[in-house]
Write a protein that holds these residues in place. Structure first.
Motif, PDB file in Angstrom:
ATOM      1  N   ASP A 108       4.297   0.806   4.692  1.00 31.17           N
ATOM      2  CA  ASP A 108       3.545   1.306   3.542  1.00 31.17           C
ATOM      3  C   ASP A 108       3.771   0.432   2.307  1.00 31.17           C
ATOM      4  OD1 ASP A 108       1.964   3.404   2.137  1.00 31.17           O
ATOM      5  OD2 ASP A 108       3.868   3.750   1.100  1.00 31.17           O
ATOM      6  N   GLN A 109       5.006  -0.014   2.113  1.00 33.04           N
ATOM      7  CA  GLN A 109       5.286  -0.901   0.979  1.00 33.04           C
ATOM      8  C   GLN A 109       4.581  -2.239   1.136  1.00 33.04           C
ATOM      9  OE1 GLN A 109       9.556  -0.857   1.220  1.00 33.04           O
ATOM     10  NE2 GLN A 109       9.785   0.750  -0.337  1.00 33.04           N
ATOM     11  N   LEU A 110       4.536  -2.762   2.357  1.00 30.04           N
ATOM     12  CA  LEU A 110       3.841  -4.027   2.579  1.00 30.04           C
ATOM     13  C   LEU A 110       2.360  -3.889   2.275  1.00 30.04           C
ATOM     14  CD1 LEU A 110       3.820  -6.951   3.556  1.00 30.04           C
ATOM     15  CD2 LEU A 110       3.524  -6.104   5.885  1.00 30.04           C
ATOM     16  N   LEU A 111       1.739  -2.792   2.722  1.00 30.04           N
ATOM     17  CA  LEU A 111       0.318  -2.583   2.436  1.00 30.04           C
ATOM     18  C   LEU A 111       0.087  -2.414   0.937  1.00 30.04           C
ATOM     19  CD1 LEU A 111      -0.719  -0.182   5.354  1.00 30.04           C
ATOM     20  CD2 LEU A 111      -1.354  -2.583   5.036  1.00 30.04           C
ATOM     21  N   GLY A 112       0.996  -1.704   0.266  1.00 30.41           N
ATOM     22  CA  GLY A 112       0.863  -1.550  -1.180  1.00 30.41           C
ATOM     23  C   GLY A 112       0.957  -2.880  -1.899  1.00 30.41           C
ATOM     24  N   TYR A 113       1.871  -3.735  -1.433  1.00 33.01           N
ATOM     25  CA  TYR A 113       1.997  -5.073  -2.022  1.00 33.01           C
ATOM     26  C   TYR A 113       0.732  -5.888  -1.787  1.00 33.01           C
ATOM     27  CZ  TYR A 113       3.203 -10.027  -2.012  1.00 33.01           C
ATOM     28  OH  TYR A 113       3.188 -11.385  -2.204  1.00 33.01           O
ATOM     29  N   GLN A 114       0.215  -5.857  -0.561  1.00 32.04           N
ATOM     30  CA  GLN A 114      -0.994  -6.626  -0.254  1.00 32.04           C
ATOM     31  C   GLN A 114      -2.181  -6.135  -1.059  1.00 32.04           C
ATOM     32  OE1 GLN A 114      -0.871  -5.946   3.999  1.00 32.04           O
ATOM     33  NE2 GLN A 114      -0.069  -8.009   4.398  1.00 32.04           N
TER      34      GLN A 114
END
Length: 778
Positions: A127-133
């Motif tokens: 979820d954090q990776l998607l938020g960053y992207q």
């Protein structure tokens, strides 16, 4: 020959000479000591040869210039005219903005898939990776728009030049190229090294060198334009867009050169070991974006589909704008951008960042909070010695052994499964051994100052005043002979001058057994042998080593880890090599302990073994580094104190407690000036009052504050504008960032840190590495 055939080698020689001069200035200052940074060794050795090469190029260029002027008539302008209209400038602006935005987005998304995703799910959740992207669109658009505005401003300036100098179109374009390249280089350097260049007074040299580089490319452009002139009436914006391809002889060469350049940048952006070069990541990332965008523009022009190219640019801008409008910056994804990405680092380094990503800046205004509790009530004076502690008789020898970048969890003396430190265990079994000791900083300069002064230390490397070292107090009570291994000069506050600061007593003798800023690290074995020999000379000359202080700094556990000549081999992995370096440092400790036993002084000597800071071994995706995780700020601490019974102590303590503990043996019950406190009560099993603690990231404006229970830990990166919060009881390896789940705890720790930084704004709270405090409130 062209009219620039002699100018180019002159500019090249000037560039080399200026670079060599700057390197020599850095070496003279001691800002980058060769002892601590091995790459500096080769750089300093190469500087004179670079200067010689520059002089030879300069002489050759002058010879060619004189020869060309005698043999070749001057080139006259053909009068090729350029045109510029608002529609052409708008088209160029859209194409440029779209290409830079697309380049940023493609590179950042590629990085997130190939590099950042490696840390999912251990360090970064999906979820954090998607938020960053999702937030990369706003970053890409901000960089694209700002870069385009700068380029359009340059285009307007060039138009003015063409009106002022009609018929000199080629010269104006070359001048624009030279100025543009020069300003770009200076902007990149200002982004990463501005403070360093200011304080070392290197900006004049850097400006001159960047101007030479820009002039080189301008001369190359003139040569290209002379052999491939523009058509009369060519659009100026279109001509400028073709400059990169013209400079390199066509689009295929430009694409090939761009691919090679981007491939060469990859090792610089993703090194195996992260050290001070991390400061260059934003500039390297921006350079990659500009090169990739130039390649995209060239490919679009070569395709001869201007309408399709413009539509693609508009589509990219629209998508990025949509993400800008819909994305809300999440605190738990900001650390992803900074610690597990390179292009995400640009979030804090572009002017639009403060608007796109608001961040509460603390320590710059008086928060009117409760003062930081350096000492709980009643702890501002050294405690009386407990009855079980025998008062120190006379002036026993004091020996502090510092292992640079040593970790307690890699010591067999503290439970490591490998036999890395048998000699440390030998000492720990007869001493106080602290299993949870924290350093006050993540780099040697600030950490050693904290250890030896007992106070939080400024990260300002040019500070003119520092808290005095414990050697001042020891000299005041009668210690008269000091043996010190010193690296560097007073530039960073850890120096021969620092050890002698505050001495007013006559008759003190001094032995500095290393040379500052030597070309390469002095072998730890030689340093140990020199300290032992100094102690033996003292004993032979006076019949005793009482009244002697010795400081032995061993650098083996610091990167690079070679494992050469280790007493035991563990393997070829970085962790194996590190353990071998720990075993080597331990062997040196064994040599020292053997010497103390031969001199029959070990039992009554005060011996401290500790480290300035730890190091990363891949726990958070890094080797070495400076971030404030546990592996970086936890250090071994063993204190052999005569009259104090051996004991293993699990209470959290700090490196700033060492100096007041030593002085407590000589000045019980007296007031003290340290931020740390005496650990003598722990020797009898009495707990110390709770207190919070702060550790510094010495090379960035970043801090870790631990609450008084040492459970909650807030990483506050003031300079990088992000935070992370960890529960050390439940998550000792700092894997789960709770900054969004526990806002009240984060607010409490941030408020405490705000008061701490404001109170120490002129010293330890100074946010600058190479400048004194400059902020509101004085």
């Amino acid at each position: 020959m062209t009219g620039t055939s002699g100018i180019r080698p002159i500019l090249g020689g000037g560039t080399l000479g200026l670079v060599a001069w700057a390197i020599l200035r850095v070496e003279e200052s001691g800002a980058v000591p060769a002892d601590e940074f091995p790459p500096a060794v080769a750089t300093y050795l190469a500087a004179p040869w670079v200067a010689v090469a520059g002089v030879m190029l300069l002489v050759w260029g002058i010879w060619r210039l004189l020869r060309t002027r005698r043999q070749t008539p001057p080139h006259t302008a053909t009068g090729d005219a350029f045109t510029l209209n608002a529609a052409g400038a708008a088209r160029a602006g859209v194409a440029l903005c779209g290409s830079i935005t697309a380049a940023t987005l493609v590179l950042a998304l590629s990085e997130s898939a190939l590099f950042t995703a490696r840390f999912v799910p251990d360090l970064v959740t999906g979820d954090q990776l998607l938020g960053y992207q999702a937030g990369l669109g706003s970053l890409a658009l901000a960089i694209g728009v700002q870069s385009t505005l700068v380029c359009l401003g340059a285009l307007a300036l060039l138009t003015l030049l063409l009106r002022l100098a009609p018929g000199r179109e080629r010269a104006c374009c070359a001048l624009a190229c030279a100025v543009g390249v020069t300003l770009t280089l200076l902007a990149l350097l200002r982004l990463t090294l501005n403070s360093e260049l200011l304080e070392l007074r290197l900006w004049p040299l850097v400006i001159a060198a960047a101007t030479c580089v820009g002039g080189l490319l301008g001369c190359g452009l003139i040569a290209r334009l002379n052999t491939s002139p523009a058509h009369p009436g060519a659009d100026l914006a279109d001509t400028l867009a073709s400059l990169p391809a013209r400079l390199l002889g066509g689009t295929p060469r430009l694409v090939m050169a761009s691919v090679v350049f981007l491939s060469a940048l990859a090792p610089a952006l993703y090194p195996d070991v992260e050290d001070f070069r991390m400061q260059l990541f934003p500039s390297i990332a921006l350079a990659a974006i500009f090169v990739f965008s130039a390649m995209l523009i060239a490919i679009g022009r070569a395709a001869r589909r201007p309408r399709a190219t413009r539509l693609a640019a508009i589509a990219c801008l629209a998508v990025s704008t949509l993400t800008l409008i819909t994305n809300t910056q999440r605190p738990d994804t900001a650390f992803v951008a900074h610690e597990y990405a390179r292009f995400g680092n640009l979030v804090t380094d572009i002017p639009a960042a403060r608007w796109l990503h608001p961040f509460e800046e603390i320590g710059f205004d008086n928060p009117h909070t409760t003062p930081w509790p350096h000492h709980p009530p009643g702890a501002a004076q050294l405690p009386a010695l407990p009855g079980s502690v025998i008062a120190t008789q006379g002036l026993p020898p004091i020996i502090i052994v510092l292992w640079d970048a040593a970790r307690p969890d890699r010591c067999s003396a503290f439970g490591h499964g490998r036999p890395t430190t048998p000699n440390l265990k030998r000492l720990a079994d007869r001493s106080l051994a602290f299993s949870r000791a924290y350093s006050s900083a993540t780099a040697t300069t600030a950490a050693v100052k904290g250890l030896l002064s007992g106070c939080y230390s400024t990260r300002h490397m040019l500070a003119e005043s520092h808290p005095p070292f414990v050697t001042m107090d020891l000299a005041a009570i009668g210690y008269e002979h000091f043996i010190v291994t010193v690296t560097g000069n007073d530039y960073n506050g850890v120096s021969a001058e620092a050890f002698r600061r505050g001495w007013t007593h006559p008759g003190i003798t001094w032995e500095d057994i290393t040379l500052p800023n030597v070309d390469g690290p002095q072998l730890d074995g030689e340093k140990t042998a020199a300290v032992v020999a100094a102690l033996e000379r003292r004993a032979a000359r006076t019949g005793s080593v009482d009244g002697t202080f010795a400081y032995l700094h061993l650098t083996g556990p610091h990167i690079p880890w070679t494992g050469d000549d280790a007493p035991i081999e563990f393997g070829d992995l970085p962790t194996d090599r590190y353990d071998e370096e720990m075993a080597k440092a331990d062997a040196r400790l064994g040599e020292l302990l053997d010497a103390l036993e031969r001199l029959r002084i070990l039992d009554r000597a005060i011996v401290v073994v500790t480290a300035d800071h730890g190091t990363a071994l891949g726990e958070h995706g890094k080797l070495a580094g400076y971030l404030l995780y546990e592996e970086q700020i936890r250090v071994p601490l063993v204190m052999h104190l005569p009259g104090v019974a051996p004991r293993r102590i699990a209470d959290p303590v700090a490196s700033i407690d060492v100096a007041p503990t030593l002085m407590n043996l000589f000045r019980p019950g007296q007031p003290h000036r340290h931020h740390g406190r005496s650990l003598i009560p722990l020797a009898t099993g009495r707990p110390l009052p709770p207190r919070p603690f702060v550790s510094f990231c010495a090379f960035w404006d970043s801090y870790a504050v631990l609450d008084s229970a040492f459970r909650w830990k807030l990483h506050h990166h003031r300079g990088r504008r992000y935070e992370a919060l960890f529960d050390l009881d439940a998550d000792p390896r700092e894997r789960t960032n709770l900054i969004t789940e526990q806002p009240d705890i984060a607010d409490r720790l941030r408020t405490m840190l705000d008061g701490f930084l404001w109170e120490g704004r002129h010293s330890y709270g100074n946010p600058y590495h190479y400048r004194a405090w400059a902020g509101p409130g004085g």
